[in-house]
Structures are given as structure tokens and as C-alpha cells.
Design an enzyme around this catalytic site. Structure first.
Site, PDB file in Angstrom:
ATOM      1  N   LYS A 126       0.883  -1.176   0.000  1.00 60.74           N
ATOM      2  CA  LYS A 126       0.000   0.000   0.000  1.00 60.74           C
ATOM      3  C   LYS A 126       0.914   1.218   0.000  1.00 60.74           C
ATOM      4  O   LYS A 126       1.415   1.627   1.037  1.00 60.74           O
ATOM      5  CB  LYS A 126      -0.881  -0.025   1.255  1.00 60.74           C
ATOM      6  CG  LYS A 126      -2.191   0.755   1.151  1.00 60.74           C
ATOM      7  CD  LYS A 126      -2.050   2.240   0.977  1.00 60.74           C
ATOM      8  CE  LYS A 126      -1.783   3.012   2.246  1.00 60.74           C
ATOM      9  NZ  LYS A 126      -1.597   4.467   1.996  1.00 60.74           N
TER      10      LYS A 126
ATOM     11  N   GLY B 152       6.914   5.719   8.017  1.00 58.94           N
ATOM     12  CA  GLY B 152       6.020   6.869   7.994  1.00 58.94           C
ATOM     13  C   GLY B 152       6.034   7.592   9.329  1.00 58.94           C
ATOM     14  O   GLY B 152       7.021   7.518  10.069  1.00 58.94           O
ATOM     15  N   SER B 153       4.928   8.244   9.625  1.00 64.36           N
ATOM     16  CA  SER B 153       4.905   9.108  10.807  1.00 64.36           C
ATOM     17  C   SER B 153       4.889   8.286  12.098  1.00 64.36           C
ATOM     18  O   SER B 153       4.430   7.135  12.121  1.00 64.36           O
ATOM     19  CB  SER B 153       3.667  10.011  10.769  1.00 64.36           C
ATOM     20  OG  SER B 153       2.522   9.262  11.116  1.00 64.36           O
TER      21      SER B 153
ATOM     22  N   GLY C 258       2.738   4.936  12.998  1.00 62.59           N
ATOM     23  CA  GLY C 258       3.552   3.767  13.352  1.00 62.59           C
ATOM     24  C   GLY C 258       3.168   3.197  14.708  1.00 62.59           C
ATOM     25  O   GLY C 258       3.057   1.978  14.876  1.00 62.59           O
TER      26      GLY C 258
ATOM     27  N   GLU D 282       9.772   2.169  10.853  1.00 63.73           N
ATOM     28  CA  GLU D 282      10.732   3.259  10.656  1.00 63.73           C
ATOM     29  C   GLU D 282       9.955   4.558  10.777  1.00 63.73           C
ATOM     30  O   GLU D 282       9.137   4.870   9.903  1.00 63.73           O
ATOM     31  CB  GLU D 282      11.351   3.180   9.266  1.00 63.73           C
ATOM     32  CG  GLU D 282      12.615   2.371   9.158  1.00 63.73           C
ATOM     33  CD  GLU D 282      13.599   2.647  10.265  1.00 63.73           C
ATOM     34  OE1 GLU D 282      13.757   3.816  10.662  1.00 63.73           O
ATOM     35  OE2 GLU D 282      14.194   1.676  10.734  1.00 63.73           O
TER      36      GLU D 282
ATOM     37  N   CYS E 128      13.517  11.234   6.693  1.00 65.51           N
ATOM     38  CA  CYS E 128      13.537  10.916   8.126  1.00 65.51           C
ATOM     39  C   CYS E 128      14.946  11.111   8.671  1.00 65.51           C
ATOM     40  O   CYS E 128      15.135  11.266   9.872  1.00 65.51           O
ATOM     41  CB  CYS E 128      13.003   9.523   8.396  1.00 65.51           C
ATOM     42  SG  CYS E 128      13.709   8.283   7.364  1.00 65.51           S
TER      43      CYS E 128
ATOM     44  N   GLU F 228       9.520  16.674  15.133  1.00 66.95           N
ATOM     45  CA  GLU F 228       9.850  16.518  13.709  1.00 66.95           C
ATOM     46  C   GLU F 228       8.934  17.409  12.875  1.00 66.95           C
ATOM     47  O   GLU F 228       7.714  17.320  12.972  1.00 66.95           O
ATOM     48  CB  GLU F 228       9.679  15.061  13.278  1.00 66.95           C
ATOM     49  CG  GLU F 228      10.147  14.843  11.858  1.00 66.95           C
ATOM     50  CD  GLU F 228      10.022  13.402  11.384  1.00 66.95           C
ATOM     51  OE1 GLU F 228       8.936  12.820  11.549  1.00 66.95           O
ATOM     52  OE2 GLU F 228      11.011  12.862  10.848  1.00 66.95           O
TER      53      GLU F 228
HETATM   54  C1  UN1 Z   1      14.100   8.212   4.504  1.00 68.28           C
HETATM   55  O1  UN1 Z   1      14.127   9.419   4.618  1.00 68.28           O
HETATM   56  O2  UN1 Z   1      13.061   7.577   4.856  1.00 68.28           O
HETATM   57  O3  UN1 Z   1      20.062   8.129   4.170  1.00 68.28           O
HETATM   58  C2  UN1 Z   1      15.177   7.392   3.927  1.00 68.28           C
HETATM   59  C3  UN1 Z   1      19.275   8.744   3.464  1.00 68.28           C
HETATM   60  C4  UN1 Z   1      18.600   8.042   2.311  1.00 68.28           C
HETATM   61  C5  UN1 Z   1      17.379   7.323   2.782  1.00 68.28           C
HETATM   62  C6  UN1 Z   1      16.406   8.154   3.545  1.00 68.28           C
HETATM   63  N1  UN1 Z   1      19.533   7.133   1.718  1.00 68.28           N
HETATM   64  O4  UN1 Z   1      19.010   9.914   3.660  1.00 68.28           O
END
Ligand code: UN1
Length: 506
Positions: free
Chosen positions: A186, A238-239, A243, A260, A294, A395
């Protein structure tokens, strides 16, 4: 009903379809949502189904059926299909990068990098099909052998964000497939077309029907996937709010779940650092992908001896960053993903001002008239940010950098760790001793020395501690701990009943 094309056209609007059991499924009773170019709200890319629990059920049934054969295909053969997928990603890189940029905004050089991460993941995982090492261990008894090896789990539900529309799904989907699982994916409602290409590529590579399925939708569609009793595992990026909800449901339903989530990643610059290097580092870390990673650098922690000089240079460079459509070759920073996120970032800018931080630059839309239909914001920097402030802790997921001043290395570490998240971190220093102490002390899953907080490589463990994750690591060899279960086998060839812990005792 047409099962061969991934979209059809009704009054000049492209309507895309779910991909279930190797076919593009148009349902006449579907509701649809629009996919809008974040750089130009007048550019509607198409409409995608807002799928319900019965669509999810169709996809899960297909994946469950396909699992019966897929799990039995030798892993090296599964790896061969995945290697071909890597080749096709490579062949379609340019075309796919433009599709990704149009739907999620970041410049084409960045979307190409996003696809490159998927290519790297395919090539790494393909060869893992020839390893997937287990352990052969001595038994404590005579004429007995102990083995353990990895087994697939079954149908995996994958739910991902829009900021890395190909790389992040690939981190989960590709190793999960090599390990023998089947997938219902999804994708984010903000980057659905990328998932169409993902499906096309896996199909062309020779993946059997039903092994990989894509169901479009928003939160309710994701929930239906989490709730489905035959989905054994949820892989989520995601957020933090979403999560946590997924984790609670997976806890109740006893499903494996890998998360994550957010980050608030600090870059420390000490007074012995190469300042130009640190400057280029923070510009890329904070404003690359418009700060929507992230791993983005959202906190800059500067030693007081270099603070003023560094801030001055940073402002000058940030103000020169070219903001515009990612499809324009000269653009350095694209738009923010959607109007809701744009409003949230603007709200945080107000919060920062009200908390007493100093708005050094940005905070507003660019004055360029040609950008008025996009979600554009200038690179934004706050100084005088203290650990008590919300903009230090929460964040924002946008081009907003918070700068704090410290008087020592120890205080820099204290500031860096003063945060609920623990994904990435970075320190710029020439002092080897200090660098090694920082590697040990920074509370984060990833630490960079003399490099920005972004830039993870596909073959290394990726993930965070504290509020960022739930103990799993994607990437490299560690991702197979998520997508496999261990089977332990004892082979007793003594011909006798040997009772463990009893018959072999004195
Ligand atoms: C993400 O923002 O979910 O290390 C992944 C990094 C990228 C991956 C980011 N290779 O910034």
C-alpha cells in the site's frame, strides 16, 4: 474491464488501477483520490482507487495462493529474478525519475539517486539468495546434529511514505521477496504512480502473478491491510503517530511489525572542524529533499567559537539555494509534498517565533510568481534555539533548520541526545579522540563523522533507536531478520532415544 493496462482515460483524466494477481484491476464501483503535482496544483497526474477491505482481501488471497509456490522456489532463483529487476530499474531510471519528481517534487538528480538505492538493493539482495546463511552447531549429545536456517514468513503488508517512493519500498519488498515471502504493497497516496512502475518492473523481471500486489488508498486502506488475518507481518515507514497505532494493533493481533518513524537528526560542528565541509554538509542534510527525509538534518549544534561566523556563511548560502520545480534542471530544492504538510510547516514556523527563537532566513514562500501554484517555501533557519523549545524536539519534515549554540563537546552531545528520536546524527571535527567518543555517545542508529546526517547506503543496517523504531534494521544483511523466521532442526542419528539435559549428564 481491461486487465492489461494500468490506467484508462475518462474525460481526459487518467484513472489508475490496483495490481492484483498479475493483472490491473479496474473496479467500476471504486472511489478515487487525486495525485497532484506538488510544484503545480493545476497539474493533476491522475486518479487512483481509494481501495476498501474487499480489495485488500482480493490482494491478500492472491498473495497467499502465490506463496505456496514462491516459498518453494530455490532462493538463488528468486535472486535471479530480483537481479533482473535491478537491470530494469537501471534501464528505466531516467523515465521513472521524471515520473517520481512530477508526483513528489524533489529534483530529478535526487529521484535518480532514489532509484539507484533500489538498484543497489536489488543487486545486494539477489546475491543474498545464494547465502541466507544459517548455522550448523554441535549437539551436546552423541551422533546428533543441530541446524538452524531461515524460513519465509508468508504474506507481508508493506506501507510506506512518499519521500522515497522507490528506495524505501525496495528496502522492504526486495529482500522480503528473496527470502520467499509474498507482498501486498500500500504505497503513499502522495506517490502512487511510482508504485505502478515498481509493479511493471517486477512483472517484466519474471515475478509470478500474485507474488507482488499493489493496492492504492489512504489510511483506511492501510488499516484494512494491518487488520487482515492472513497478513503475517507489517513493514511500515512513515509518521510516528501512525507507526505507534500500527504497532499497538500488531501487538494485539500478534503480528510481526517493523517500524521506521520520525527523526530529529543533529549535526554537531566543533571549533576544530573543516567549516566549509561542515557548511556544505548541513546545506545538503537540511535542505536536500526539501528537508523531507527521516534522516534530514533538522538540528545544527554549533560550538560557540565558530557559531557567528558559521551562521553568517550558512545564511548567505541558504538564501542562494535555487527553489523551484524539480523537473527544472537548475533547481536545488523542490516543493513541499502537499498543502496539509505545507500548513503544518508554516505552523511550526509560527511556533518557533512565539517560543523566542530568531528567524534568520526563510519562513515564507518565494516571491517568484511562476511558483505560485506550488507548495514552495524558502529554506528556513532559526537561531537561538534551546532544548526546551518544540522546534528543537518535534519533527517538522520540511526545510526548517534549528540552530543551537554550545560551549563544549560534552554539551554538544547532551543537546544532541536531548530528543525523543534516535535515527541519524553527525559530527564535524578533526579530533580523532572526540570523533570516537561521539560514535559511542550519540544516541542514534546511525552516526556520520565529517558527513551530513543523510546518505545511508543500501548494504548497511538502517534504522533508529528511541522513538524512531522498534528495534529492527532494514538494509544490508540485517533486513533478513525482519523478513524471516528461524527454524531449528535437531537430527538424531544415534538410533536411540537421547533425552536432552538428562541422559548426557553424569
Ligand atoms: C528516509 O528518509 O526515509 O540516508 C530514507 C538517506 C537516504 C534514505 C532516507 N539514503 O538519507
Amino acid at each position: 474491464m481491461n486487465h492489461y493496462y494500468n490506467f484508462y482515460v475518462i474525460s481526459s483524466m487518467k484513472k489508475f488501477s490496483n495490481y492484483i494477481n498479475g493483472a490491473w484491476i479496474h473496479r467500476s464501483d471504486s472511489s478515487f483520490f487525486q495525485n497532484i503535482n506538488p510544484a503545480d496544483s493545476l497539474d493533476i497526474i491522475g486518479e487512483f482507487p481509494e481501495s476498501n477491505s474487499s480489495d485488500i482481501d482480493d490482494a491478500v488471497k492472491a498473495a497467499q495462493q502465490a506463496y505456496k509456490q514462491w516459498r518453494l522456489m530455490p532462493a538463488p532463483k528468486r535472486g535471479n529474478i530480483i537481479r533482473k529487476a535491478g537491470d530494469i530499474f537501471e534501464r528505466r531510471k531516467e523515465e521513472l525519475a521524471r515520473i517520481m519528481t512530477r508526483e513528489m517534487g524533489k529534483p530529478v538528480f535526487e529521484t535518480k539517486g532514489d532509484i539507484q538505492e533500489a538498484i543497489d538493493t536489488c543487486y545486494y539482495a539477489a546475491t543474498e539468495g545464494r547465502r541466507l546463511f544459517g548455522y550448523t552447531v554441535p549437539s551436546e549429545m552423541d551422533n546428533k546434529m543441530n541446524l538452524s536456517f531461515r524460513m519465509p514468513i508468508g504474506v507481508c503488508g508493506i506501507i510506506t511514505a512518499w519521500n522515497f517512493p522507490i528506495a524505501v519500498p525496495s528496502w522492504k519488498i526486495i529482500p522480503a521477496l528473496v527470502a520467499g515471502n509474498t507482498i501486498v504493497f500500500k504505497p503513499s497516496e502522495d506517490s502512487p504512480e511510482s508504485a505502478i512502475i515498481f509493479a511493471e518492473i517486477l512483472e517484466e523481471a519474471g515475478l509470478p502473478a500474485g507474488v507482488f500486489n499493489v493496492v492504492f488508498g489512504k489510511g483506511d486502506t492501510g488499516s484494512a491491510l494491518v487488520e487482515h488475518p492472513d497478513v503475517k507481518l507489517i513493514g511500515f515507514t512513515g509518521s510516528t503517530a501512525t507507526g505507534k497505532r500500527i504497532a499497538m494493533r500488531c501487538g494485539e493481533l500478534n503480528k510481526k511489525c517493523s517500524l521506521e518513524m520520525g527523526g530529529k537528526n543533529p549535526q554537531i560542528v566543533l571549533d576544530d572542524a573543516d567549516l566549509d565541509l561542515a557548511l556544505n554538509g548541513v546545506l545538503w542534510g537540511a535542505f536536500g529533499t526539501t528537508g523531507q527525509r527521516c534522516t534530514a538534518t533538522s538540528r545544527l549544534i554549533l560550538h560557540e567559537n565558530i557559531h557567528d561566523e558559521f551562521v553568517q556563511k550558512l545564511q548567505a548560502k541558504a538564501e542562494k539555494l535555487r527553489v523551484g520545480s524539480g523537473l527544472d534542471d537548475t533547481t536545488e530544492m523542490g516543493p513541499v509534498i502537499n498543502t496539509k504538510q505545507f500548513a503544518k510547516i508554516k505552523e511550526y514556523i509560527e511556533i518557533g517565533k512565539n517560543e523566542g527563537a530568531t528567524l534568520l532566513c526563510g519562513g515564507v514562500e518565494p516571491s517568484d510568481e511562476t511558483l505560485k501554484n506550488g507548495n514552495f517555501l524558502l529554506p528556513t533557519i532559526f537561531t537561538n534555539v534551546t532544548p526546551q523549545m518544540r522546534i528543537f524536539n518535534e519533527e517538522i519534515f520540511g526545510p526548517v533548520l534549528s540552530v543551537s549554540k554550545v560551549s563544549s563537546f560534552e554539551q554538544a552531545i547532551e543537546y544532541a541526545n536531548h530528543c525523543a528520536y534516535g535515527l541519524s546524527s553527525s559530527i564535524f571535527t578533526k579530533n580523532v579522540h572526540v570523533a570516537f567518543v561521539a560514535m559511542r555517545e550519540l544516541e542514534a542508529g546511525i552516526t556520520y563523522i565529517n558527513a551530513p546526517t543523510i546518505g545511508a547506503e543500501a548494504h548497511m543496517p538502517f534504522g533508529g533507536i528511541k522513538g524512531t523504531g522498534n528495534g529492527h534494521r532494514e538494509g544490508g544483511w540485517t533486513v533478513f531478520d525482519i523478513f524471516t523466521e528461524w527454524k531449528t532442526v535437531y537430527v538424531d542419528y544415534s538410533g536411540q532415544l537421547q533425552r536432552a539435559q538428562i541422559d548426557n549428564q553424569e
